[in-house]
Design a protein around this motif. Structure first.
Motif, PDB file in Angstrom:
ATOM      1  N   ASP A  89      -7.826 -18.132  15.037  1.00  0.00           N
ATOM      2  CA  ASP A  89      -6.440 -17.655  15.127  1.00  0.00           C
ATOM      3  C   ASP A  89      -5.771 -17.589  13.753  1.00  0.00           C
ATOM      4  OD1 ASP A  89      -6.558 -17.383  17.900  1.00  0.00           O
ATOM      5  OD2 ASP A  89      -5.954 -19.465  18.225  1.00  0.00           O
ATOM      6  N   GLU A 124     -15.106 -13.185  21.645  1.00  0.00           N
ATOM      7  CA  GLU A 124     -13.902 -13.953  21.333  1.00  0.00           C
ATOM      8  C   GLU A 124     -12.927 -13.156  20.456  1.00  0.00           C
ATOM      9  OE1 GLU A 124     -14.395 -18.040  20.284  1.00  0.00           O
ATOM     10  OE2 GLU A 124     -16.300 -18.145  21.361  1.00  0.00           O
ATOM     11  N   PRO A 127      -9.237 -10.579  22.287  1.00  0.00           N
ATOM     12  CA  PRO A 127      -7.770 -10.723  22.308  1.00  0.00           C
ATOM     13  C   PRO A 127      -7.071 -10.146  21.072  1.00  0.00           C
ATOM     14  CG  PRO A 127      -8.821 -12.793  22.897  1.00  0.00           C
ATOM     15  CD  PRO A 127      -9.908 -11.864  22.450  1.00  0.00           C
ATOM     16  N   TYR A 128      -7.803  -9.987  19.970  1.00  0.00           N
ATOM     17  CA  TYR A 128      -7.201  -9.479  18.738  1.00  0.00           C
ATOM     18  C   TYR A 128      -7.269  -7.953  18.638  1.00  0.00           C
ATOM     19  CZ  TYR A 128      -7.966 -14.361  17.591  1.00  0.00           C
ATOM     20  OH  TYR A 128      -7.984 -15.714  17.637  1.00  0.00           O
ATOM     21  N   GLN A 172     -13.969  -2.951  29.317  1.00  0.00           N
ATOM     22  CA  GLN A 172     -12.511  -2.976  29.137  1.00  0.00           C
ATOM     23  C   GLN A 172     -11.987  -1.597  28.726  1.00  0.00           C
ATOM     24  OE1 GLN A 172     -10.522  -6.054  28.721  1.00  0.00           O
ATOM     25  NE2 GLN A 172     -12.160  -7.401  29.350  1.00  0.00           N
TER      26      GLN A 172
END
Length: 197
Positions: A89, A124, A127-128, A172
């Motif tokens: 993050d 992972e 989300p970014y 997605q």
């Protein structure tokens, strides 16, 4: 837009440099990452992560002040892959804050580092994706569309993102279509819309 710029002559002819219009320079952009990669390593060479390897490479090649501040901010978080995963993050936020036209000399390494981060994080990184693609769109809207080298770097980075995340992004599709809608449909320049498609 009728302004011509002197660029290296890549075609036939005896002149080393030629004047090309913006449209001619845009037509010469190549964003095919599958042919440009060369030999692909499954594991990073000499480093624990692709991000750290890319950071070391660009640390030697780019001495811009904004990039040096990025290096000093993230170096302690990216020495190993587990460390990078734990601090993903912070690293992603540091990269996203550097995506601005005022730091144009730092954009090429930042875009390469974003692609390397996606390569290390794989699923992972999902989300970014919306914030990264949104930042790319803002760069183009703020005037980056007039810089052909930046347009090529942005779309090459986007292609690398899609290449490294292709298995996850195939599941997605609505997310991808939503994130790229502004560039594919709403952007004022037809060249940008064509690249985005």
């Amino acid at each position: 837009m009728g302004k011509s710029v002197k660029v290296l002559n890549k075609g036939a002819g005896k002149n080393r440099f030629v004047f090309q219009s913006f449209t001619q320079r845009l037509a010469g952009i190549n964003v095919n990452v599958y042919r440009r990669l060369g030999e692909t390593n499954a594991t990073p060479t000499g480093a624990d992560s692709f991000f750290h390897q890319e950071l070391l490479l660009w640390q030697e090649l780019n001495l811009a002040a904004d990039f040096n501040s990025l290096v000093s901010e993230v170096t302690r978080y990216v020495q190993t892959l587990p460390q990078l995963l734990h601090h993903k993050d912070k690293v992603a936020q540091a990269l996203l804050t550097r995506l601005k036209l005022t730091a144009i000399l730092s954009l090429e390494p930042v875009l390469a580092l974003i692609a390397a981060l996606a390569r290390d994080l794989r699923d992972e990184f999902l989300p970014y994706v919306p914030s990264v693609l949104g930042a790319y769109g803002r760069l183009l809207e703020e005037g980056g569309e007039r810089e052909t080298e930046l347009v090529e770097q942005l779309f090459a980075s986007t292609c690398y993102l899609f290449k490294f995340l292709r298995k996850s992004l195939c599941l997605q599709i609505p997310l991808v279509l939503r994130c790229t809608y502004g560039l594919r449909v709403l952007h004022k320049r037809p060249e940008i819309r064509r690249f985005a498609c």
